[in-house]
Design a protein around this motif. Structure first.
Motif, PDB file in Angstrom:
ATOM      1  N   TYR A 114       0.780  -1.228   0.000  1.00 43.12           N
ATOM      2  CA  TYR A 114       0.000   0.000   0.000  1.00 43.12           C
ATOM      3  C   TYR A 114       0.815   1.284   0.000  1.00 43.12           C
ATOM      4  CZ  TYR A 114      -3.479  -3.459   1.197  1.00 43.12           C
ATOM      5  OH  TYR A 114      -4.278  -4.567   1.184  1.00 43.12           O
ATOM      6  N   LYS A 115       1.765   1.431   0.894  1.00 40.54           N
ATOM      7  CA  LYS A 115       2.441   2.706   1.113  1.00 40.54           C
ATOM      8  C   LYS A 115       3.429   3.020  -0.003  1.00 40.54           C
ATOM      9  CE  LYS A 115       3.423   6.365   3.507  1.00 40.54           C
ATOM     10  NZ  LYS A 115       2.556   7.504   3.368  1.00 40.54           N
ATOM     11  N   LYS A 116       3.212   4.158  -0.700  1.00 41.92           N
ATOM     12  CA  LYS A 116       4.120   4.609  -1.758  1.00 41.92           C
ATOM     13  C   LYS A 116       4.865   5.853  -1.278  1.00 41.92           C
ATOM     14  CE  LYS A 116       1.572   2.820  -5.678  1.00 41.92           C
ATOM     15  NZ  LYS A 116       0.814   3.115  -6.886  1.00 41.92           N
ATOM     16  N   PHE A 117       6.111   5.962  -1.725  1.00 41.37           N
ATOM     17  CA  PHE A 117       6.965   7.099  -1.377  1.00 41.37           C
ATOM     18  C   PHE A 117       7.599   7.655  -2.644  1.00 41.37           C
ATOM     19  CE2 PHE A 117       7.335   3.976   2.072  1.00 41.37           C
ATOM     20  CZ  PHE A 117       7.002   4.728   3.181  1.00 41.37           C
ATOM     21  N   LYS A 118       7.976   8.927  -2.607  1.00 37.78           N
ATOM     22  CA  LYS A 118       8.842   9.489  -3.636  1.00 37.78           C
ATOM     23  C   LYS A 118      10.258   9.303  -3.152  1.00 37.78           C
ATOM     24  CE  LYS A 118       6.059  13.029  -5.856  1.00 37.78           C
ATOM     25  NZ  LYS A 118       5.910  14.463  -6.088  1.00 37.78           N
ATOM     26  N   ALA A 119      11.144   8.910  -4.063  1.00 37.16           N
ATOM     27  CA  ALA A 119      12.522   8.646  -3.675  1.00 37.16           C
ATOM     28  C   ALA A 119      13.464   9.059  -4.799  1.00 37.16           C
ATOM     29  CB  ALA A 119      12.702   7.164  -3.362  1.00 37.16           C
TER      30      ALA A 119
END
Length: 127
Positions: free
Chosen positions: A110-115
Motif C-alpha cells: 500500500y504505502k508509496k513514497f517518492k525517492a
C-alpha cells in the motif's frame, strides 16, 4: 559518390543486449537517405537494443535505448534520514529511472513514497 561511416551489426543481436564493439563493425557505405541517425561510438556500453537486430543491419538511434539503472519491480535499499536517525528498509520500484531521477517506490502493498535514486540499488526517501 559520397560515403558515410556507420556501425553495422556483426551478428544477430537480441533485445536488451548492451551494445559494444563485439556486436558491431565500422563500415563506410554510400551516403543515402536514412530513416534515423546512425550511431557513433559514444553509444557503446551506454545503450541497449530496444528490439532484436538482424545481422548486417545499419544500427541507428531508433534501434537503441539508454540503459536504465532501475527498472520497475526491482527491489531496492531505501534510506530515510531524519536529523540524527537513519532507517534502512527494502522497497520495490514502481517506476523506472536512472541515478539522480526521482521515482515512486512502495513498501508492502500500500504505502508509496517518492525517492531519489542514489546508486544502482539504493534510493533516498524524500517524503
Amino acid at each position: 559518390d559520397a560515403t558515410i561511416g556507420v556501425y553495422v551489426s556483426q551478428r544477430y543481436i537480441k533485445k536488451d543486449r548492451i551494445i559494444d564493439d563485439n556486436y558491431v563493425t565500422f563500415q563506410e557505405v554510400a551516403f543515402e537517405k536514412f530513416r534515423a541517425r546512425p550511431i557513433d561510438e559514444h553509444y557503446f556500453y551506454n545503450y541497449e537494443s530496444k528490439r532484436s537486430i538482424k545481422k548486417g543491419k545499419i544500427i541507428t538511434v531508433n534501434d537503441l535505448r539508454r540503459i536504465i539503472d532501475i527498472k520497475r519491480g526491482d527491489t531496492l535499499d531505501a534510506r530515510l534520514v531524519d536529523e540524527a536517525v537513519q532507517l534502512t528498509f527494502k522497497v520495490k520500484a514502481v517506476e523506472e529511472g536512472n541515478i539522480g531521477d526521482i521515482i515512486k517506490v512502495k513498501r508492502g502493498h500500500y504505502k508509496k513514497f517518492k525517492a531519489q535514486i542514489t546508486s544502482k540499488n539504493t534510493v533516498d526517501i524524500l517524503e
